[in-house]
Design a protein around this motif. Structure first.
Motif, PDB file in Angstrom:
ATOM      1  N   GLU A 180       0.886  -1.356  -0.030  1.00 43.95           N
ATOM      2  CA  GLU A 180      -0.291  -0.172  -0.090  1.00 43.95           C
ATOM      3  C   GLU A 180       1.149   0.662  -0.370  1.00 43.95           C
ATOM      4  O   GLU A 180       2.215   1.095   0.180  1.00 43.95           O
ATOM      5  N   GLY A 181       0.424   2.522  -0.033  1.00 45.08           N
ATOM      6  CA  GLY A 181       0.699   3.190  -0.468  1.00 45.08           C
ATOM      7  C   GLY A 181       1.763   3.600   0.713  1.00 45.08           C
ATOM      8  O   GLY A 181       1.359   3.724   2.046  1.00 45.08           O
ATOM      9  N   ILE A 182       2.485   5.237   1.172  1.00 48.19           N
ATOM     10  CA  ILE A 182       3.046   5.406   1.929  1.00 48.19           C
ATOM     11  C   ILE A 182       2.153   7.344   2.815  1.00 48.19           C
ATOM     12  O   ILE A 182       1.922   7.684   2.321  1.00 48.19           O
ATOM     13  N   TYR A 183       2.400   6.282   4.117  1.00 46.03           N
ATOM     14  CA  TYR A 183       1.450   7.693   4.725  1.00 46.03           C
ATOM     15  C   TYR A 183       1.858   8.013   5.551  1.00 46.03           C
ATOM     16  O   TYR A 183       2.818   7.411   6.658  1.00 46.03           O
ATOM     17  N   THR A 184       2.425   9.763   5.354  1.00 49.73           N
ATOM     18  CA  THR A 184       3.805  10.014   6.194  1.00 49.73           C
ATOM     19  C   THR A 184       2.793  11.467   6.194  1.00 49.73           C
ATOM     20  O   THR A 184       2.275  12.183   5.260  1.00 49.73           O
ATOM     21  N   THR A 185       4.111  12.251   7.567  1.00 50.76           N
ATOM     22  CA  THR A 185       3.695  13.456   7.538  1.00 50.76           C
ATOM     23  C   THR A 185       5.440  14.201   6.934  1.00 50.76           C
ATOM     24  O   THR A 185       5.209  15.737   6.782  1.00 50.76           O
ATOM     25  N   ASN A 187       7.383  15.263   3.862  1.00 49.35           N
ATOM     26  CA  ASN A 187       7.050  15.934   2.718  1.00 49.35           C
ATOM     27  C   ASN A 187       8.427  15.389   1.244  1.00 49.35           C
ATOM     28  O   ASN A 187       8.292  14.230   0.682  1.00 49.35           O
ATOM     29  N   GLU A 190       6.532  11.762   0.964  1.00 48.92           N
ATOM     30  CA  GLU A 190       5.399  12.054   0.241  1.00 48.92           C
ATOM     31  C   GLU A 190       5.998  12.225  -1.260  1.00 48.92           C
ATOM     32  O   GLU A 190       5.227  12.096  -2.099  1.00 48.92           O
ATOM     33  N   GLN A 193       6.886   9.004  -2.905  1.00 47.42           N
ATOM     34  CA  GLN A 193       5.602   7.971  -3.045  1.00 47.42           C
ATOM     35  C   GLN A 193       4.802   8.940  -4.096  1.00 47.42           C
ATOM     36  O   GLN A 193       4.223   7.720  -5.358  1.00 47.42           O
ATOM     37  N   GLU A 194       5.327   9.744  -4.321  1.00 48.47           N
ATOM     38  CA  GLU A 194       4.357  10.410  -5.961  1.00 48.47           C
ATOM     39  C   GLU A 194       5.763   9.878  -7.277  1.00 48.47           C
ATOM     40  O   GLU A 194       4.567  10.124  -8.016  1.00 48.47           O
ATOM     41  N   CYS A 197       4.946   6.745  -7.691  1.00 45.58           N
ATOM     42  CA  CYS A 197       3.215   6.691  -8.605  1.00 45.58           C
ATOM     43  C   CYS A 197       3.973   6.659  -9.734  1.00 45.58           C
ATOM     44  O   CYS A 197       3.240   5.555 -11.294  1.00 45.58           O
TER      45      CYS A 197
END
Length: 204
Positions: A180-185, A187, A190, A193-194, A197
């Motif tokens: 599953e995707g990365i859930y993080t605070t 930057n 994030e 992850q972009e 994808c």
């Protein structure tokens, strides 16, 4: 320009994470399997990955612990780690692993013989081929893990799930495991992850 720099970022990420050749992405030639499947290093990576995932999640969901399975299919079995482990854990079940790589299947069969797992066999088979690899309703459990590495596009996912449904006995189960995707605070994460994808989108 910015688009070419973005493409370079994507290519670098692919090279780091997946070992994909830059040339493959530029020319649209990325194969369904993005690493060199004939590499012994890749076989070792797949086996280690399967062991790590198994340690984290177990061979099956905990709710399956008391269920009885007689025929089990492992789709895209690779070097056979999950099938070997489930055959040892469920000695009364007949387990079949399938993969499109003959070398991997030969290696997995050799491992099964070494471990004296007589209820386990591996076959060269493409579950997405035109003809069904087995009669309808052959299995009460089908296992698929990390198919994102070889299933390209929404239509192919639908085909894979439809094939699994056809091969299942009434009341059977499909266990499908994906990341599953990365859930993080963060930057930075994030942004990673972009890029990931975007890289997967380029690969189809």
């Amino acid at each position: 320009d910015s688009s070419s720099r973005r493409m370079e970022d994507i290519e670098n990420l692919l090279r780091i994470l997946f070992g994909v050749w830059t040339k493959s992405v530029r020319e649209g030639e990325m194969s369904h399997y993005i690493n060199d499947i004939n590499s012994a290093g890749e076989w070792a990576r797949l086996d280690h990955q399967a062991r790590l995932v198994g340690n984290a999640t177990g061979l099956l969901p905990a709710s399956f612990d008391k269920m009885k399975f007689t025929t089990i299919l492992d789709v895209g079995c690779g070097p056979g780690r999950w099938a070997l482990d489930i055959a040892a854990d469920r000695p009364n079940a007949w387990v079949t692993g399938i993969d499109v790589s003959r070398d991997l299947v030969n290696y997995a069969n050799a491992r099964a013989r070494t471990q004296q797992l007589d209820t386990l066999t591996f076959r060269v088979q493409d579950v997405l081929a035109r003809d069904l690899p087995f009669p309808e309703g052959s299995f009460d459990l089908i296992h698929v893990r990390f198919a994102v590495g070889w299933v390209k596009g929404y239509a192919t996912w639908l085909l894979l799930l439809a094939r699994c449904d056809t091969l299942l006995k009434p009341g059977g189960w499909v266990v499908l495991t994906e990341g599953e995707g990365i859930y993080t605070t963060s930057n930075a994460l994030e942004r990673l992850q972009e890029m990931l994808c975007a890289a997967l989108h380029v690969g189809g």
